[in-house]
Every structure is written in C-alpha cells, then in structure tokens.
Design an enzyme around this catalytic site. Structure first.
Site, mmCIF file in Angstrom:
data_model
loop_
_atom_site.group_PDB
_atom_site.id
_atom_site.type_symbol
_atom_site.label_atom_id
_atom_site.label_comp_id
_atom_site.label_asym_id
_atom_site.label_seq_id
_atom_site.Cartn_x
_atom_site.Cartn_y
_atom_site.Cartn_z
ATOM 1 N N HIS A 1 0.814 -1.227 0.000
ATOM 2 C CA HIS A 1 0.000 0.000 0.000
ATOM 3 C C HIS A 1 0.847 1.277 0.000
ATOM 4 C CE1 HIS A 1 -3.588 -2.364 0.411
ATOM 5 N NE2 HIS A 1 -3.251 -2.840 1.589
ATOM 6 N N ASP B 1 -2.458 -10.723 -2.334
ATOM 7 C CA ASP B 1 -3.013 -10.231 -1.068
ATOM 8 C C ASP B 1 -4.507 -9.920 -1.303
ATOM 9 O OD1 ASP B 1 -1.989 -8.636 1.688
ATOM 10 O OD2 ASP B 1 -3.763 -7.747 0.760
ATOM 11 N N TYR C 1 -3.580 -12.252 8.654
ATOM 12 C CA TYR C 1 -3.716 -11.798 10.042
ATOM 13 C C TYR C 1 -4.308 -12.818 11.000
ATOM 14 C CZ TYR C 1 -2.855 -7.627 7.368
ATOM 15 O OH TYR C 1 -2.285 -6.727 6.505
HETATM 16 C C1 SP5 Z 1 -1.069 -5.191 3.917
HETATM 17 C C2 SP5 Z 1 -2.510 -5.256 4.202
HETATM 18 O O1 SP5 Z 1 -3.120 -6.307 4.115
HETATM 19 N N1 SP5 Z 1 -3.092 -4.140 4.610
HETATM 20 C C3 SP5 Z 1 -4.455 -4.189 4.957
HETATM 21 C C4 SP5 Z 1 -4.935 -2.844 5.156
HETATM 22 C C5 SP5 Z 1 -6.422 -2.864 5.296
HETATM 23 N N2 SP5 Z 1 -6.786 -2.606 6.622
HETATM 24 C C6 SP5 Z 1 -8.122 -2.177 6.718
HETATM 25 C C7 SP5 Z 1 -8.425 -2.078 8.152
HETATM 26 C C8 SP5 Z 1 -9.846 -1.726 8.390
HETATM 27 C C9 SP5 Z 1 -10.093 -1.791 9.837
HETATM 28 N N3 SP5 Z 1 -9.936 -3.115 10.362
HETATM 29 C C10 SP5 Z 1 -11.082 -3.553 11.044
HETATM 30 C C11 SP5 Z 1 -11.006 -5.019 11.312
HETATM 31 C C12 SP5 Z 1 -12.346 -5.492 11.772
HETATM 32 N N4 SP5 Z 1 -12.367 -6.913 11.851
HETATM 33 ZN ZN ZN Z 2 -4.160 -7.205 2.647
#
Ligand code: SP5
Ligand code: ZN
Length: 394
Positions: free
Chosen positions: A210, A246, A374
C-alpha cells in the site's frame, strides 16, 4: 561368539546391506510423501531480520477509535516458526544502501519515516501528552492546498500527516528499524534470485504494497515488493512481473509502476466497490498509462469469492504474464484472502494458495514477499502451502 554365528554373520550383514540399499533407493519417494522426514520447504531460502519484530504499532485508529489492530509482531514469529518447521533454510537479511529505496520512493518520504519518531518524541508528544504513537490529524490533500504549493510546516503534529493517507498506520519507537529490515529482507531475496536461485521468500514485516512513491498507509511504509522488483530490473531482468495475491489491492505498487512497460503489475483482490480498502483504487479499468498502458491488470472479486473464481483470476493474470514474457517475478504474498482472515471477506483455502503458488512458480524465478495475513492460527499453514506450490518448479 560360536563358530556357527561367525559363519552366519557375513550372510546376515549382506542381507542387511541389501535391505539398507533398497531402503535408500526408495527414500526419495518416501521423502516427498512424508513432509516430516525433511519438510515440504526443504532447501528453500527464507530471508529474515530480527528487527522486523521491533515495529509495534500498538493498534490502529479506525473511524476515530483506537483498536487493537491485526498487524502485530507475532505474525512474523508465527511465519518464521512455520517455515523452519517445514524445513526451509533461514538466512539473515543483508543491509543494503539507501539507493535501492530511492529507486522507488521519494527521498523525502524515506527521510520522513527515518526521523518522524525522533521528532515526535523530542516534541514531548508521548511523555507530556500521552500520545504514545505517531497519529496524524491533518493531511495536506490537494483540496486543502487549493492549488498552492506545499510549504514546510512548523508543528510536528502538522508535519506527521505529510506523507500518510490514513489513521491506521501508526509509527512507534522501533518502527523505522523494522521498515528498513523488511526492505533489506526483500532486497536480499532479490539478490539471490538475480544470482540464479529459482525461489526465495522474504518474511517482510511491516508489509509494503500500500506504500506509494511518496505515500504510506494501509499498515505499509516502504514498498518491499516494488523495491525487490526494481532491484531485479537493475540486476539484469529486462521484464519483471509483480503478481499480488493479497486480499487487498496493492495501490502503492500499482502507482509506482503505472507508467512503466518493463514492470507489469497484476492484482486479484476484494472489490473496492463492494466497500473494501483501499476504496479509491483497484478497479478493472485501471490498465496503466503512457508507455505502461496494458502493463497493469486488476481483477476485483466479490466478497464471498472462494477458490474456483479466485484461482481463475490468478490464472488470467498468469496467462497475461506468460504472453507478455517475463524474466523474473515478485509475488506479493498476502494470505489475508483466506476464509479465516479477519481483514477480508474472501474465502480462499490453503489448497487454493498452494495452487496459486504452482501457477505463479511455473512462470519463472520468483521473489516471494510477505504482505498481509492476520489469522495467527492459520497464517503459517497458508504461507507454507503457497510456497510449497511455488517449489513444484524448483
Ligand atoms: C497489507 C494489508 O493487508 N493491509 C491491509 C490494510 C487494510 N486494513 C483495513 C483495516 C480496516 C479496519 N480493520 C477492522 C477489522 C475489523 N475486523
Ligand atoms: Zn491485505
């Protein structure tokens, strides 16, 4: 020992020797079938740097609330244990100069990331104001500037939004060391592939896809995959392809190579129009620009997409790479498209990742760079599956 036994002994020994020889002859097949014997990643070089654990964002500010966050140091520990258990050969990342970073990022972004924690701390934000991590609150968007040139800003809390585009990509005391270590891991992997190794995997953390030429966000700071791709170009690969599996669109990698014909970018990801990060980028009609026209391919997928349609999208990208021709590849290996992952609604299985690895590995030498993923309980198996697919071609 009796005379009888003395006589019997040579025959027994001969029998044992024959049996041992036979077992040895059969051994290769047994090894392939029995991962424990040697491991399904036996001999795969994996590049790692301890400093990747030093980035502790301690959560993310999402929609105004500080949440626990999923991009945690344990991700890297889990990956390291999993590849070790599968028999991979773990090697230290070697330090590389700043030139390899400047090849894809503005020097100002790099200097900013290298110094921002120091400025924050010296400014007293953690000690005097309880602000334990760098979190920007104002962003110099085109709309804010209203056509005026960007000028230097006095307050540190004004400076910190300069290159950042979201509130969930926090910076802490060890962040820069980890950011640098992740880039060094990707560069070390690129060195080995340029020198003739067919596949190398870099456990990069924080992830990178990103991060754009002069921007960071999405838990990414420097673009490890793009840095590796540019290194492969410098080391003699005329055509490089980055394949991004990804779950999220790699807007940073796309932006870095959007006008270049020599580095193809193909991504399969959850449809941003279905409401997913990075929202503004990643649509199918983004095909590259100028000399890079046609060298960018996005395949957005609906939430709920599983192996069959996901693999069809991976295959489409692989077919395009094959028909364009490529000398080396970088795979942005995020495993957050997996069903159990908390950050995406895609439903890919470990076997799906293995098959994706096979499809990509068939195209040429590969630098595999860790991106997202994750779910700490399945993360290791997913990455090992993808890498073992790649290894079919070693
Ligand atoms: C490298 C990568 O995979 N980056 C991911 C970025 C996206 N993150 C978005 C996060 C949004 C908020 N997360 C809330 C999780 C609720 N389960
Ligand atoms: Zn991702």
């Amino acid at each position: 020992m009796t005379t009888e036994q003395e006589h019997a002994a040579p025959d027994e020994a001969a029998e044992q020797f024959e049996a041992a020889e036979q077992a040895e002859a059969e051994e290769p097949t047994e090894l392939v079938e029995e991962p424990e014997a040697k491991g399904e990643l036996a001999g795969l070089p994996v590049i790692w740097h301890q400093d990747c654990l030093r980035h502790e964002p301690d959560g993310e500010v999402w929609l105004g609330v500080w949440e626990k966050g999923t991009e945690v140091p344990e991700r890297a520990s889990v990956l390291l244990s999993a590849v070790r258990a599968a028999g991979a050969a773990v090697l230290d990342a070697q330090p590389h100069g700043i030139a390899a970073l400047v090849a894809v990022h503005d020097a100002e972004l790099i200097a900013h990331l290298a110094s921002i924690w120091q400025r924050w701390e010296t400014g007293g934000y953690p000690a005097d104001h309880g602000r334990t991590r760098v979190v920007p609150y104002i962003f110099p968007t085109a709309g804010l500037l209203g056509g005026l040139p960007l000028r230097p800003v006095t307050a540190v809390h004004g400076q910190v939004g300069r290159f950042c585009y979201d509130t969930m990509t926090l910076v802490g005391p060890g962040s820069w060391e980890a950011i640098r270590a992740a880039a060094d891991a990707a560069l070390t992997a690129a060195d080995l592939v340029a020198a003739g190794t067919r596949q190398v995997y870099a456990i990069c953390r924080p992830p990178g896809h990103h991060a754009g030429p002069d921007s960071y966000g999405g838990s990414c700071y420097l673009n490890n995959a793009a840095i590796a791709a540019a290194a492969l170009r410098r080391k003699g690969a005329e055509r490089v392809a980055v394949i991004d599996i990804d779950a999220h669109h790699g807007n940073g990698t796309q932006a870095i190579f959007y006008d270049r014909p020599d580095v193809y970018y193909g991504s399969v990801h959850v449809d941003p129009d279905a409401g997913w990060f990075p929202h503004y980028v990643g649509r199918a009609d983004e095909r590259g620009t100028g000399p890079g026209e046609g060298a960018n391919r996005n395949v957005p997928l609906a939430p709920g997409t599983g192996d069959a349609d996901w693999l069809a999208a991976v295959r489409l990208i692989c077919d395009e790479v094959r028909s364009r021709g490529t000398d080396a590849l970088v795979v942005s290996l995020g495993v957050d498209a997996a069903a159990a992952d908390p950050e995406s609604p895609l439903l890919v299985s470990a076997d799906g990742y293995r098959q994706a690895g096979e499809l990509i590995g068939a195209l040429g030498p590969v630098v595999a760079v860790q991106e997202g993923g994750y779910d700490l309980t399945s993360l290791g198996d997913l990455v090992v599956a993808a890498l073992s697919g790649l290894r079919r071609w070693s």
